[in-house]
Design an enzyme around this catalytic site. Sequence first.
Site, PDB file in Angstrom:
ATOM      1  N   ASP A 108       0.816  -1.206   0.000  1.00 55.70           N
ATOM      2  CA  ASP A 108       0.000   0.000   0.000  1.00 55.70           C
ATOM      3  C   ASP A 108       0.857   1.266   0.000  1.00 55.70           C
ATOM      4  O   ASP A 108       2.039   1.223   0.284  1.00 55.70           O
ATOM      5  CB  ASP A 108      -0.820   0.052   1.299  1.00 55.70           C
ATOM      6  CG  ASP A 108      -2.103  -0.735   1.174  1.00 55.70           C
ATOM      7  OD1 ASP A 108      -2.488  -1.046   0.053  1.00 55.70           O
ATOM      8  OD2 ASP A 108      -2.704  -1.009   2.233  1.00 55.70           O
TER       9      ASP A 108
ATOM     10  N   LYS B   6      -1.918   3.446  -5.192  1.00 51.10           N
ATOM     11  CA  LYS B   6      -2.512   4.406  -6.133  1.00 51.10           C
ATOM     12  C   LYS B   6      -2.147   3.918  -7.532  1.00 51.10           C
ATOM     13  O   LYS B   6      -1.028   3.506  -7.767  1.00 51.10           O
ATOM     14  CB  LYS B   6      -1.910   5.792  -5.960  1.00 51.10           C
ATOM     15  CG  LYS B   6      -2.239   6.409  -4.636  1.00 51.10           C
ATOM     16  CD  LYS B   6      -3.412   7.327  -4.721  1.00 51.10           C
ATOM     17  CE  LYS B   6      -3.708   7.871  -3.337  1.00 51.10           C
ATOM     18  NZ  LYS B   6      -4.899   8.653  -3.281  1.00 51.10           N
TER      19      LYS B   6
ATOM     20  N   MET C  55      -8.041   9.010   9.304  1.00 52.14           N
ATOM     21  CA  MET C  55      -8.563   9.491   8.013  1.00 52.14           C
ATOM     22  C   MET C  55      -9.484  10.697   8.182  1.00 52.14           C
ATOM     23  O   MET C  55     -10.495  10.814   7.484  1.00 52.14           O
ATOM     24  CB  MET C  55      -9.328   8.370   7.293  1.00 52.14           C
ATOM     25  CG  MET C  55      -8.447   7.210   6.903  1.00 52.14           C
ATOM     26  SD  MET C  55      -9.384   5.864   6.184  1.00 52.14           S
ATOM     27  CE  MET C  55     -10.026   5.065   7.627  1.00 52.14           C
TER      28      MET C  55
HETATM   29  C1  LIG Z   1      -6.503   3.614   5.637  1.00 50.50           C
HETATM   30  S1  LIG Z   1      -6.089   4.072   7.246  1.00 50.50           S
HETATM   31  C2  LIG Z   1      -4.969   2.770   7.626  1.00 50.50           C
HETATM   32  C3  LIG Z   1      -4.749   2.593   9.094  1.00 50.50           C
HETATM   33  C4  LIG Z   1      -3.757   1.502   9.376  1.00 50.50           C
HETATM   34  N1  LIG Z   1      -4.296   0.219   9.032  1.00 50.50           N
HETATM   35  C5  LIG Z   1      -3.318   1.498  10.843  1.00 50.50           C
HETATM   36  O1  LIG Z   1      -3.591   0.523  11.543  1.00 50.50           O
HETATM   37  O2  LIG Z   1      -2.694   2.459  11.254  1.00 50.50           O
HETATM   38  C6  LIG Z   1      -5.039   5.440   6.949  1.00 50.50           C
HETATM   39  C7  LIG Z   1      -5.054   6.434   8.091  1.00 50.50           C
HETATM   40  O3  LIG Z   1      -4.254   5.959   9.163  1.00 50.50           O
HETATM   41  C8  LIG Z   1      -3.668   7.044   9.824  1.00 50.50           C
HETATM   42  N2  LIG Z   1      -2.218   6.876   9.795  1.00 50.50           N
HETATM   43  C9  LIG Z   1      -1.523   5.892   9.205  1.00 50.50           C
HETATM   44  N3  LIG Z   1      -0.215   6.023   9.436  1.00 50.50           N
HETATM   45  C10 LIG Z   1      -0.074   7.122  10.198  1.00 50.50           C
HETATM   46  C11 LIG Z   1       1.037   7.797  10.774  1.00 50.50           C
HETATM   47  N4  LIG Z   1       2.292   7.331  10.629  1.00 50.50           N
HETATM   48  N5  LIG Z   1       0.797   8.900  11.519  1.00 50.50           N
HETATM   49  C12 LIG Z   1      -0.441   9.379  11.698  1.00 50.50           C
HETATM   50  N6  LIG Z   1      -1.530   8.780  11.166  1.00 50.50           N
HETATM   51  C13 LIG Z   1      -1.345   7.677  10.438  1.00 50.50           C
HETATM   52  C14 LIG Z   1      -4.104   8.313   9.105  1.00 50.50           C
HETATM   53  O4  LIG Z   1      -5.249   8.804   9.763  1.00 50.50           O
HETATM   54  C15 LIG Z   1      -4.456   7.762   7.740  1.00 50.50           C
HETATM   55  O5  LIG Z   1      -5.377   8.595   7.069  1.00 50.50           O
END
Ligand SMILES: C[S@@+](CC[C@H](N)C(=O)[O-])C[C@H]1O[C@@H](n2cnc3c(N)ncnc32)[C@H](O)[C@@H]1O
Length: 327
Positions: A117, A139, A252
């Site tokens: 991803d 993407k 998100m």
């Molecule tokens: C599709 S979700 C995936 C979440 C992922 N499966 C997890 O457990 O963290 C994507 C969202 O996770 C959050 N996110 C992922 N990595 C991040 C990071 N390093 N710092 C802050 N937010 C993060 C953001 O809100 C982003 O829009």
Amino acid sequence: MRHFPAFLDLTGRAAPGVGEGGTRGAPLADRFKAAARAALPGLAARRRSADAALTGPAADLAIAGRAAGAAFADARRGAETRLTGVVHLVGAGPGATDLLTLRALRLLGEADVVVYDRLVGEGVLDLARRGAERVFVGKARANHCVPQGEINALIVRLAREGKRVVRLKGGDPFVFGRGGEELEACRAAGVACEVVPGVTAALACAAATGIPLTHRDRARTVTFATGHTRDGRLYLDFAALARPGQTLAVYMGVTTLAALRDGLVAAGLPAGTPAALVERGGTDAQRVLRGTLNSVVARAPVWHTCGPALLLVGDVAAQAEEERLAA
Ligand SMILES: C[S@@+](CC[C@H](N)C(=O)[O-])C[C@H]1O[C@@H](n2cnc3c(N)ncnc32)[C@H](O)[C@@H]1O
């Protein structure tokens, strides 16, 4: 972790610089190589059977200096059970390489193909087996995500080709990661699927900012919520999210912060509740915007760059701020 390529290559030679285990394993690998070549047509299948043989009981026996014949018999059994493909849904953590689990590291080293991803860190991807195929599904052209149905079909097809598929997902596969759908697709297709947890963004952001998600006095509940909209609407139970004594972690949510704040405030959460927006949490590029729900939401559009960001709301956010100021 003992792993086949660490001490033998496919020719059965000990890899440079290896110790006694490799030297003793070499005759076993020679015998194994000849038999495997006769029995198995493809290089990928031979490599897999070699892995099965040389990372299991056979390797233990060889390294212990015991009869290679016994080990070889065991190796054949191991090979036969591992010739069908498998999907591992692996959590890659928040992006920092050293927040990967040891199991994820091992599976990356054994993968035939890695399907990954947008949020998977470059450094994590570099840990995949050198010969592993890499398929990016974050993407595609025109900046659209590959549809989930196509990803499901892809991992099933790759596993049916006999490959060991590592489906690498940012954070944890089961936290807003659509891992549940991929697991269902594998099960429906009769493909073996294992889920390997990863450090989810809320945990990484909390740890890296010193904001505890739970606290004896300030938060006895923690809730993970999504700020993602459907039909332009936030489908959230604001009354539940606005209850006192909890921490809210919103994934998100960057583009819907104002609607989120309005919903929470209308449900009774004070606009002055401490909050923090954490961008690229748990990585070297982490940034934090601290304040209240109101001030953070007001400043976020100018402050935010384009990285993944998570909103933490609750009294625990004030604790970190107080400690920071005191320091
Ligand atoms: C599709 S979700 C995936 C979440 C992922 N499966 C997890 O457990 O963290 C994507 C969202 O996770 C959050 N996110 C992922 N990595 C991040 C990071 N390093 N710092 C802050 N937010 C993060 C953001 O809100 C982003 O829009």
